[in-house]
Design a protein around this motif. Structure first.
Motif, short mmCIF file in Angstrom:
data_model
loop_
_atom_site.label_atom_id
_atom_site.label_comp_id
_atom_site.label_asym_id
_atom_site.label_seq_id
_atom_site.Cartn_x
_atom_site.Cartn_y
_atom_site.Cartn_z
N ASN A 254 0.87 -1.19 0.00
CA ASN A 254 0.00 0.00 0.00
C ASN A 254 0.91 1.24 0.00
N THR A 255 1.60 1.40 -1.12
CA THR A 255 2.68 2.41 -1.18
C THR A 255 2.15 3.83 -1.00
N GLN A 256 0.93 4.07 -1.44
CA GLN A 256 0.35 5.40 -1.30
C GLN A 256 0.19 5.76 0.19
N ALA A 257 -0.32 4.81 0.97
CA ALA A 257 -0.49 5.06 2.40
C ALA A 257 0.88 5.19 3.09
N VAL A 258 1.81 4.31 2.73
CA VAL A 258 3.14 4.37 3.36
C VAL A 258 3.79 5.74 3.09
N ALA A 259 3.66 6.22 1.84
CA ALA A 259 4.24 7.52 1.48
C ALA A 259 3.55 8.65 2.25
N LEU A 260 2.24 8.57 2.38
CA LEU A 260 1.51 9.61 3.14
C LEU A 260 1.99 9.63 4.59
N TYR A 261 2.06 8.46 5.20
CA TYR A 261 2.46 8.41 6.61
C TYR A 261 3.90 8.91 6.79
N ARG A 262 4.77 8.54 5.86
CA ARG A 262 6.16 9.02 5.95
C ARG A 262 6.19 10.54 5.84
N SER A 263 5.37 11.10 4.96
CA SER A 263 5.37 12.56 4.76
C SER A 263 4.85 13.27 6.01
N LEU A 264 4.14 12.52 6.86
CA LEU A 264 3.61 13.11 8.10
C LEU A 264 4.47 12.73 9.30
N GLY A 265 5.67 12.23 9.03
CA GLY A 265 6.63 12.02 10.12
C GLY A 265 6.73 10.62 10.67
N PHE A 266 5.96 9.70 10.11
CA PHE A 266 6.05 8.32 10.59
C PHE A 266 7.25 7.62 9.97
N GLU A 267 7.81 6.69 10.73
CA GLU A 267 8.85 5.85 10.16
C GLU A 267 8.47 4.38 10.36
N VAL A 268 9.05 3.54 9.53
CA VAL A 268 8.82 2.10 9.64
C VAL A 268 9.73 1.57 10.74
N LEU A 269 9.13 1.10 11.84
CA LEU A 269 9.94 0.55 12.94
C LEU A 269 10.31 -0.90 12.66
N ALA A 270 9.40 -1.60 11.99
CA ALA A 270 9.65 -3.01 11.67
C ALA A 270 8.75 -3.40 10.53
N THR A 271 9.15 -4.44 9.83
CA THR A 271 8.30 -5.01 8.79
C THR A 271 8.13 -6.49 9.09
N ILE A 272 6.90 -6.90 9.39
CA ILE A 272 6.65 -8.31 9.66
C ILE A 272 6.81 -9.04 8.33
N PRO A 273 7.78 -9.95 8.24
CA PRO A 273 8.01 -10.62 6.94
C PRO A 273 6.78 -11.43 6.51
N GLU A 274 6.33 -11.19 5.29
CA GLU A 274 5.17 -11.92 4.75
C GLU A 274 3.94 -11.81 5.65
N GLY A 275 3.82 -10.67 6.33
CA GLY A 275 2.73 -10.51 7.29
C GLY A 275 1.36 -10.26 6.67
N PHE A 276 1.33 -9.98 5.39
CA PHE A 276 0.06 -9.65 4.72
C PHE A 276 -0.03 -10.45 3.43
N ARG A 277 -1.18 -11.05 3.22
CA ARG A 277 -1.38 -11.86 2.00
C ARG A 277 -2.22 -11.06 1.03
N HIS A 278 -1.57 -10.45 0.07
CA HIS A 278 -2.25 -9.61 -0.91
C HIS A 278 -2.91 -10.51 -1.96
N PRO A 279 -4.13 -10.16 -2.40
CA PRO A 279 -4.86 -11.06 -3.31
C PRO A 279 -4.15 -11.30 -4.64
N THR A 280 -3.36 -10.36 -5.10
CA THR A 280 -2.66 -10.60 -6.39
C THR A 280 -1.14 -10.62 -6.23
N LYS A 281 -0.61 -9.90 -5.22
CA LYS A 281 0.85 -9.83 -5.06
C LYS A 281 1.41 -10.93 -4.17
#
Lengths: 162, 162
Positions: free
Chosen positions: B123-150
């Motif tokens: 969800n790159t649009q949301a990630v970019a929005l949150y980063r622009s508002l000062g959020f940072e990624v503290l961790a990424t759960i590996p394979e934590g989300f099962r995208h219907p096509t990706k």
């Protein structure tokens, strides 16, 4: 140490130590004022989640765990779990037995990983146990936990693949 | 774009896009099969949590957000929030308005930080929005989300101090 499914009849024994653990506010990010009904609602899980107890040879309940999906839908393939051990029964292996049980259960249910969302870094005994069982700290939420005597401490997100 | 508290009367408008967003399974770790009653229960929050809507000048509801403590008790000083924007109303600033509102609200309520537990890295649009508002990624759960096509993608834990 035997681990089996919890029943409604186990609740008074679970609550006897859960009450003290929650009120102490040293390890769980739960409202310290929660009443028995709220605690029961939180702790006794329904499918697909599950609650178990660790039972000593003399039938004393030494601890309890709940486990289930950490998120829903597209996040439901990662499990989570929570563990409570009666403070007066610590050091007898109940925590380890519960955690090993949760890992085996999650594996058998087809979960791909297990994640803990909120492990106070001051809870060094739990952190060490989880590490010994293959978990690693993926992130530490800075000042994510307000310990009653240590003040703000980090809150670990821990994870292991299954 | 005005942001105000949601009322029960806003629910049909919220559900009209929430239903599609949840069923798509591309961004939220919610059960895609959830029915309207379950969705309403999850989305319309009670104090200390809160639900708001973003309203366009013509009174159309373009999006909604819920916000509140991420954990209870000793973890209740860190807020969390979730945002949904009507797919047919994207690109008009509703997401940004909702996120800025949530940050201001959390600050005014005395929270010390805001944390998102489950942001699909796809969800790159949301990630970019949150980063622009000062959020940072503290961790990424590996394979934590099962995208219907990706397929399996990482699930970010994002954080910012307030």
């Amino acid at each position: 140490m035997m681990v089996r499914d919890a029943t409604g009849e186990d609740w008074p024994a679970i609550w006897s130590f859960m009450r003290a653990i929650v009120a102490a506010g040293e390890t769980f990010p739960y409202d310290q004022e929660m009443n028995e009904m709220q605690a029961r609602e939180i702790w006794l899980s329904h499918a697909p989640a599950r609650t178990v107890v660790a039972v000593e040879p003399d039938h004393t309940i030494a601890g309890s765990a709940k486990m289930g999906p950490n998120h829903g839908g597209p996040g439901a393939h990662v499990a989570s779990a929570s563990f409570m051990v009666d403070p007066s029964r610590q050091g007898k292996g109940a925590g380890r037995a519960l955690c090993e049980h949760a890992l085996e259960w999650a594996r058998s249910e087809g979960y791909r990983a297990m994640q803990f969302n909120a492990v106070a870094e001051s809870n060094t005994q739990a952190v060490a146990l989880y590490r010994s069982l293959g978990f690693e700290v993926l992130a530490t939420i800075p000042e994510g936990f307000r310990h009653p005597t240590k003040g703000y401490v980090g809150l670990h997100v821990m994870h292991r693949r299954l």
